[in-house]
Design a protein around this motif. Structure first.
Motif, mmCIF file in Angstrom:
data_model
loop_
_atom_site.group_PDB
_atom_site.id
_atom_site.type_symbol
_atom_site.label_atom_id
_atom_site.label_comp_id
_atom_site.label_asym_id
_atom_site.label_seq_id
_atom_site.Cartn_x
_atom_site.Cartn_y
_atom_site.Cartn_z
ATOM 1 N N TRP A 132 0.830 -1.223 0.000
ATOM 2 C CA TRP A 132 0.000 0.000 0.000
ATOM 3 C C TRP A 132 0.848 1.250 0.000
ATOM 4 O O TRP A 132 0.502 2.264 -0.623
ATOM 5 N N ILE A 133 2.005 1.210 0.689
ATOM 6 C CA ILE A 133 2.867 2.398 0.762
ATOM 7 C C ILE A 133 3.404 2.783 -0.624
ATOM 8 O O ILE A 133 3.623 3.955 -0.917
ATOM 9 N N LEU A 190 2.690 7.311 -5.118
ATOM 10 C CA LEU A 190 2.286 7.787 -6.451
ATOM 11 C C LEU A 190 1.412 9.042 -6.380
ATOM 12 O O LEU A 190 1.249 9.744 -7.382
ATOM 13 N N VAL A 191 0.885 9.327 -5.191
ATOM 14 C CA VAL A 191 0.034 10.514 -5.027
ATOM 15 C C VAL A 191 0.815 11.798 -5.328
ATOM 16 O O VAL A 191 0.359 12.625 -6.134
ATOM 17 N N PRO A 192 2.000 12.012 -4.716
ATOM 18 C CA PRO A 192 2.750 13.232 -5.069
ATOM 19 C C PRO A 192 3.224 13.246 -6.526
ATOM 20 O O PRO A 192 3.384 14.321 -7.108
ATOM 21 N N LEU A 231 7.807 18.321 -6.725
ATOM 22 C CA LEU A 231 6.966 17.376 -5.991
ATOM 23 C C LEU A 231 6.885 16.035 -6.721
ATOM 24 O O LEU A 231 6.948 14.967 -6.096
ATOM 25 N N THR A 232 6.777 16.095 -8.058
ATOM 26 C CA THR A 232 6.737 14.868 -8.854
ATOM 27 C C THR A 232 8.025 14.063 -8.697
ATOM 28 O O THR A 232 7.988 12.839 -8.507
ATOM 29 N N VAL A 233 9.167 14.738 -8.784
ATOM 30 C CA VAL A 233 10.468 14.062 -8.648
ATOM 31 C C VAL A 233 10.597 13.431 -7.265
ATOM 32 O O VAL A 233 11.066 12.293 -7.123
ATOM 33 N N ILE A 234 10.172 14.159 -6.230
ATOM 34 C CA ILE A 234 10.210 13.610 -4.863
ATOM 35 C C ILE A 234 9.348 12.348 -4.792
ATOM 36 O O ILE A 234 9.742 11.332 -4.199
ATOM 37 N N GLY A 235 8.168 12.396 -5.413
ATOM 38 C CA GLY A 235 7.290 11.226 -5.442
ATOM 39 C C GLY A 235 7.925 10.041 -6.134
ATOM 40 O O GLY A 235 7.809 8.896 -5.674
ATOM 41 N N ALA A 252 10.276 2.778 -2.066
ATOM 42 C CA ALA A 252 9.251 1.857 -1.584
ATOM 43 C C ALA A 252 9.289 0.535 -2.322
ATOM 44 O O ALA A 252 9.158 -0.548 -1.730
ATOM 45 N N LYS A 253 9.512 0.589 -3.643
ATOM 46 C CA LYS A 253 9.627 -0.637 -4.442
ATOM 47 C C LYS A 253 10.819 -1.473 -3.990
ATOM 48 O O LYS A 253 10.737 -2.700 -3.871
ATOM 49 N N LYS A 254 11.924 -0.784 -3.704
ATOM 50 C CA LYS A 254 13.151 -1.501 -3.287
ATOM 51 C C LYS A 254 12.933 -2.188 -1.940
ATOM 52 O O LYS A 254 13.335 -3.339 -1.746
ATOM 53 N N ARG A 255 12.282 -1.510 -1.009
ATOM 54 C CA ARG A 255 12.089 -2.062 0.344
ATOM 55 C C ARG A 255 11.087 -3.220 0.368
ATOM 56 O O ARG A 255 11.142 -4.081 1.234
#
Length: 322
Positions: A145-146, A151-153, A306-310, A317-320
């Motif tokens: 879910w995380i 993907l929201v930002p 903001l997009t780059v930060i997202g 998150a994918k890596k973890r």
């Protein structure tokens, strides 16, 4: 004493090899950045500033160069072993990927006629969003879910950047979104269609087979949608021969984007590649603003940031959660 001198000389040799290896990797990354940003800026210059308004023909030139140079690199220079197409079904799968790839590149080039490179890159940064959507729809593969939260930002940033973009053009925006979605779709389809061990192709061999198919797909589209483009190009060349040099250099650069991407992937880790890719978009934005002097707003830059930060959070998150 001799033993110590041998071990110290071995250590020195190892250090020298490590140093040269680092320099080689830095050189590869620099070449990757230069070719990626170079082809993007030259596409923008040709399609918008120079007035060569033929994005399908330009894409066909790119694919023709990729066909020829891929063959040279694999068959003659032996940069990678040649992988054969094993069946008609595999060829059909490659053709399907080539069709989606054509759609992505053509749409991206069309968008550059109407949008500044900085905004084009902001929209392009949403690729992870479309990849996650297509992966869920086509493979029913759910992420943690995380991962979806990050993907929201990514999407919010582009919405903010769109609202604050002084040179916003609706058709160009639609084309850019289409190009980004098609790029993500190709990634997901490639994972599905060429997933079996016997069908997997490295990116260099995949390009070798995709590029000629792309030329065949783009040729009728060029003839019907960009009427007499060859005659117009010849007439332009009589007035200014530089257009031929621009097209040749741009087409070769399009191949080197793929070549350097393969080599950087091979010589760095997946994580390093993700970080470098995120930074590359930001570098392209800064360079394009300096060269083309397109107006930017604080709102637009905040949205892109903001997009780059997202995207960075999404990658983490994918890596973890692997």
């Amino acid at each position: 004493m001799s033993g110590r001198s041998v071990s110290s000389s071995s250590a020195a040799a190892a250090a020298a090899a490590g140093g040269s290896g680092r320099l080689f990797t830095i050189g590869l990354v620099a070449a990757w950045y230069s070719s990626n940003i170079g082809v993007l800026l030259l596409n923008k210059y040709l399609l918008s500033n120079y007035g060569f308004k033929y994005p399908i023909f330009l894409t066909m030139c790119h694919m023709a160069a990729c066909s020829l140079l891929s063959y040279v690199a694999i068959a003659w220079l032996k940069l990678v072993p040649m992988q054969a197409v094993r069946s008609r079904l595999q060829l059909l799968k490659i053709a399907a990927l080539s069709l989606v790839f054509c759609g992505s590149v053509v749409s991206g080039n069309i968008s550059l006629r109407y949008l500044p490179v900085s905004f084009n890159q902001a929209v392009g940064a949403t690729t992870p969003f479309f990849t996650a959507v297509f992966a869920y729809i086509m493979t029913v593969k759910r992420e943690a879910w995380i991962t979806y939260v990050t993907l929201v930002p990514v999407v919010t940033g582009v919405i903010i950047a769109s609202g604050g973009e002084p040179s916003f053009h609706l058709f160009g925006f639609i084309m850019c979104v289409g190009a980004t979605a098609a790029r993500a779709l190709k990634t997901v389809l490639q994972g599905i269609l060429l997933s079996s061990e016997g069908e997997k192709l490295n990116s260099m061999n995949l390009l070798l087979y995709m590029a000629p198919i792309a030329v065949l797909l783009l040729l009728p589209a060029t003839i019907f949608m960009e009427e007499n483009v060859v005659g117009i190009t010849v007439a332009l060349a009589r007035e200014d021969f530089k257009i031929i040099l621009y097209l040749l250099f741009n087409s070769c650069l399009a191949y080197f984007v793929n070549l350097t991407n393969f080599l950087v992937t091979k010589h760095t880790s997946a994580l390093t590649l993700q970080v470098l890719g995120n930074a590359k978009g930001a570098v392209a934005v800064v360079v394009s603003i300096l060269i083309f002097r397109n107006p930017v707003s604080v709102t637009g830059m905040l949205g892109y940031t903001l997009t780059v930060i997202g995207v960075v959070l999404y990658s983490e998150a994918k890596k973890r959660n692997r």
